[in-house]
Design a protein around this motif. Structure first.
Motif, PDB file in Angstrom:
ATOM      1  N   ALA A 102      -7.724   7.482 -12.656  1.00  0.00           N
ATOM      2  CA  ALA A 102      -8.472   6.573 -11.788  1.00  0.00           C
ATOM      3  C   ALA A 102      -8.133   6.796 -10.318  1.00  0.00           C
ATOM      4  CB  ALA A 102      -8.196   5.130 -12.178  1.00  0.00           C
ATOM      5  N   SER A 103      -8.956   6.204  -9.459  1.00  0.00           N
ATOM      6  CA  SER A 103      -8.909   6.493  -8.029  1.00  0.00           C
ATOM      7  C   SER A 103      -7.985   5.579  -7.234  1.00  0.00           C
ATOM      8  CB  SER A 103     -10.340   6.385  -7.467  1.00  0.00           C
ATOM      9  OG  SER A 103     -10.469   6.983  -6.216  1.00  0.00           O
ATOM     10  N   TYR A 104      -7.779   4.353  -7.695  1.00  0.00           N
ATOM     11  CA  TYR A 104      -7.099   3.329  -6.885  1.00  0.00           C
ATOM     12  C   TYR A 104      -5.803   2.869  -7.543  1.00  0.00           C
ATOM     13  CZ  TYR A 104      -6.696  -1.085  -4.219  1.00  0.00           C
ATOM     14  OH  TYR A 104      -6.273  -2.117  -3.420  1.00  0.00           O
ATOM     15  N   PRO A 105      -4.693   2.924  -6.813  1.00  0.00           N
ATOM     16  CA  PRO A 105      -4.495   3.446  -5.459  1.00  0.00           C
ATOM     17  C   PRO A 105      -4.275   4.961  -5.488  1.00  0.00           C
ATOM     18  CG  PRO A 105      -2.441   2.568  -6.302  1.00  0.00           C
ATOM     19  CD  PRO A 105      -3.473   2.311  -7.363  1.00  0.00           C
ATOM     20  N   SER A 106      -4.362   5.604  -4.342  1.00  0.00           N
ATOM     21  CA  SER A 106      -4.128   7.038  -4.274  1.00  0.00           C
ATOM     22  C   SER A 106      -2.664   7.357  -4.526  1.00  0.00           C
ATOM     23  CB  SER A 106      -4.517   7.567  -2.886  1.00  0.00           C
ATOM     24  OG  SER A 106      -3.991   8.856  -2.674  1.00  0.00           O
ATOM     25  N   GLY A 107      -2.417   8.157  -5.560  1.00  0.00           N
ATOM     26  CA  GLY A 107      -1.045   8.579  -5.835  1.00  0.00           C
ATOM     27  C   GLY A 107      -0.504   9.484  -4.746  1.00  0.00           C
ATOM     28  N   HIS A 108      -1.369  10.368  -4.204  1.00  0.00           N
ATOM     29  CA  HIS A 108      -0.933  11.242  -3.116  1.00  0.00           C
ATOM     30  C   HIS A 108      -0.510  10.428  -1.894  1.00  0.00           C
ATOM     31  CE1 HIS A 108      -2.469  14.671  -5.347  1.00  0.00           C
ATOM     32  NE2 HIS A 108      -2.156  15.496  -4.365  1.00  0.00           N
ATOM     33  N   ALA A 109      -1.307   9.421  -1.548  1.00  0.00           N
ATOM     34  CA  ALA A 109      -0.966   8.599  -0.387  1.00  0.00           C
ATOM     35  C   ALA A 109       0.302   7.794  -0.644  1.00  0.00           C
ATOM     36  CB  ALA A 109      -2.115   7.665  -0.040  1.00  0.00           C
ATOM     37  N   THR A 110       0.414   7.246  -1.850  1.00  0.00           N
ATOM     38  CA  THR A 110       1.623   6.494  -2.201  1.00  0.00           C
ATOM     39  C   THR A 110       2.848   7.369  -2.027  1.00  0.00           C
ATOM     40  OG1 THR A 110       0.397   5.159  -3.819  1.00  0.00           O
ATOM     41  CG2 THR A 110       2.789   5.190  -4.022  1.00  0.00           C
ATOM     42  N   GLU A 111       2.786   8.565  -2.609  1.00  0.00           N
ATOM     43  CA  GLU A 111       3.936   9.463  -2.547  1.00  0.00           C
ATOM     44  C   GLU A 111       4.210   9.931  -1.126  1.00  0.00           C
ATOM     45  OE1 GLU A 111       5.735  11.605  -5.811  1.00  0.00           O
ATOM     46  OE2 GLU A 111       4.339  13.187  -5.213  1.00  0.00           O
ATOM     47  N   ALA A 112       3.160  10.256  -0.399  1.00  0.00           N
ATOM     48  CA  ALA A 112       3.346  10.754   0.969  1.00  0.00           C
ATOM     49  C   ALA A 112       4.087   9.740   1.829  1.00  0.00           C
ATOM     50  CB  ALA A 112       1.991  11.097   1.588  1.00  0.00           C
ATOM     51  N   TYR A 113       3.675   8.487   1.761  1.00  0.00           N
ATOM     52  CA  TYR A 113       4.315   7.467   2.597  1.00  0.00           C
ATOM     53  C   TYR A 113       5.680   7.058   2.058  1.00  0.00           C
ATOM     54  CZ  TYR A 113       0.403   7.097   5.745  1.00  0.00           C
ATOM     55  OH  TYR A 113      -0.538   7.380   6.702  1.00  0.00           O
ATOM     56  N   LEU A 114       5.859   7.097   0.745  1.00  0.00           N
ATOM     57  CA  LEU A 114       7.182   6.849   0.181  1.00  0.00           C
ATOM     58  C   LEU A 114       8.148   7.931   0.635  1.00  0.00           C
ATOM     59  CD1 LEU A 114       9.280   5.620  -1.740  1.00  0.00           C
ATOM     60  CD2 LEU A 114       8.128   6.801  -3.635  1.00  0.00           C
ATOM     61  N   TRP A 115       7.774   9.182   0.456  1.00  0.00           N
ATOM     62  CA  TRP A 115       8.641  10.288   0.848  1.00  0.00           C
ATOM     63  C   TRP A 115       8.924  10.278   2.345  1.00  0.00           C
ATOM     64  CZ3 TRP A 115       6.195  14.974  -2.231  1.00  0.00           C
ATOM     65  CH2 TRP A 115       6.673  14.942  -3.546  1.00  0.00           C
ATOM     66  N   ALA A 116       7.883  10.083   3.164  1.00  0.00           N
ATOM     67  CA  ALA A 116       8.076  10.108   4.608  1.00  0.00           C
ATOM     68  C   ALA A 116       9.033   9.010   5.065  1.00  0.00           C
ATOM     69  CB  ALA A 116       6.737   9.969   5.321  1.00  0.00           C
ATOM     70  N   ASN A 117       8.909   7.821   4.489  1.00  0.00           N
ATOM     71  CA  ASN A 117       9.788   6.717   4.886  1.00  0.00           C
ATOM     72  C   ASN A 117      11.220   6.925   4.419  1.00  0.00           C
ATOM     73  OD1 ASN A 117       8.451   4.178   6.281  1.00  0.00           O
ATOM     74  ND2 ASN A 117       6.897   5.056   4.924  1.00  0.00           N
ATOM     75  N   LEU A 118      11.408   7.562   3.270  1.00  0.00           N
ATOM     76  CA  LEU A 118      12.771   7.871   2.823  1.00  0.00           C
ATOM     77  C   LEU A 118      13.366   8.999   3.663  1.00  0.00           C
ATOM     78  CD1 LEU A 118      12.481   7.633  -1.082  1.00  0.00           C
ATOM     79  CD2 LEU A 118      13.312   5.901   0.529  1.00  0.00           C
ATOM     80  N   LEU A 119      12.587  10.048   3.908  1.00  0.00           N
ATOM     81  CA  LEU A 119      13.075  11.134   4.761  1.00  0.00           C
ATOM     82  C   LEU A 119      13.411  10.639   6.160  1.00  0.00           C
ATOM     83  CD1 LEU A 119      10.727  14.110   3.809  1.00  0.00           C
ATOM     84  CD2 LEU A 119      13.197  13.981   3.416  1.00  0.00           C
ATOM     85  N   ALA A 120      12.675   9.644   6.631  1.00  0.00           N
ATOM     86  CA  ALA A 120      12.932   9.108   7.968  1.00  0.00           C
ATOM     87  C   ALA A 120      14.285   8.418   8.057  1.00  0.00           C
ATOM     88  CB  ALA A 120      11.825   8.146   8.371  1.00  0.00           C
ATOM     89  N   VAL A 121      14.823   7.983   6.927  1.00  0.00           N
ATOM     90  CA  VAL A 121      16.178   7.414   6.920  1.00  0.00           C
ATOM     91  C   VAL A 121      17.202   8.538   7.079  1.00  0.00           C
ATOM     92  CG1 VAL A 121      17.880   6.167   5.519  1.00  0.00           C
ATOM     93  CG2 VAL A 121      15.485   5.417   5.549  1.00  0.00           C
ATOM     94  N   ALA A 122      16.952   9.668   6.403  1.00  0.00           N
ATOM     95  CA  ALA A 122      17.860  10.809   6.514  1.00  0.00           C
ATOM     96  C   ALA A 122      17.715  11.535   7.846  1.00  0.00           C
ATOM     97  CB  ALA A 122      17.616  11.774   5.361  1.00  0.00           C
ATOM     98  N   PHE A 123      16.479  11.558   8.372  1.00  0.00           N
ATOM     99  CA  PHE A 123      16.197  12.292   9.613  1.00  0.00           C
ATOM    100  C   PHE A 123      15.436  11.382  10.590  1.00  0.00           C
ATOM    101  CE2 PHE A 123      16.064  15.232   5.977  1.00  0.00           C
ATOM    102  CZ  PHE A 123      17.145  16.048   6.291  1.00  0.00           C
TER     103      PHE A 123
END
Length: 199
Positions: A102-123
């Motif tokens: 199914a389309s909602y919610p976008s798994g790619h968007a979920t993962e992208a923002y999850l990863w970016a926010n976690l990486l932002a803690v490290a960097f």
């Protein structure tokens, strides 16, 4: 998710159609490049040293984050069971592989923002660029014709919430400190190279 017969969904459909009409070969290539996700796509922000060979702990940690995210967003998809854009309007043609779920919610968007926010803690010095990269990954799914804008918004909200909740756990914060420590030799080497090139 918006109802199929709602004005929101109609706006979603028209937006995806307009994006399709205007998409360029370069945009199609970007959408294709993000079809399969990897934490190491953020090497575009952090540097070429950010790869699985150099960072085995980072690879393992984010593989577990991926598995946890997939379980959560996959359950949400089953609850909402929203059709993909080409399944809603015959004018829309995906230029990348159309997922079967199914389309909602976008798994790619979920993962992208999850990863970016976690990486932002490290960097933290790269926070803005990491979030910008997450936005590019997320919007590439609209360009590809496989997601609606509201799928992307929901994915971003879910990814940010998951990052917040994951960071409540001491073991996650400790793992991110270890990610930073594993990267330190490469970050330091890059900084020294930049410094050596300064006048």
């Amino acid at each position: 998710a918006p109802a199929d017969d709602s004005l929101t969904t109609r706006a979603d459909i028209e937006t995806v159609y307009e994006v399709q009409r205007r998409r360029t070969p370069e945009q199609i290539a970007v959408a294709a490049s993000f079809e399969s996700t990897s934490i190491f796509q953020y090497g575009a922000v952090l540097g070429s040293w950010f790869n699985e060979r150099n960072l085995p702990f980072t690879a393992g940690f984010f593989a577990q984050v991926h598995a946890d995210r997939f379980a959560i967003s996959g359950k949400a998809k089953k609850i909402w069971d929203r059709k993909r854009p080409p399944q809603m309007d015959p004018r829309i043609h995906a230029c990348i592989r159309l997922p079967s779920n199914a389309s909602y919610p976008s798994g790619h968007a979920t993962e992208a923002y999850l990863w970016a926010n976690l990486l932002a803690v490290a960097f933290p010095e790269h926070r803005g660029a990491l979030l910008k990269q997450a936005g590019l990954v997320a919007w590439s799914r609209v360009i590809g014709g496989v997601h609606f804008p509201t799928d992307i918004v929901a994915g971003r909200m879910l990814g940010e919430r998951l990052a917040h909740d994951f960071l409540e756990h001491a073991e996650v914060r400790a793992a991110l400190a270890r990610v930073r420590a594993e990267a330190a030799p490469f970050v330091n080497k890059e900084s020294q190279a930049v410094g050596a090139g300064s006048p």
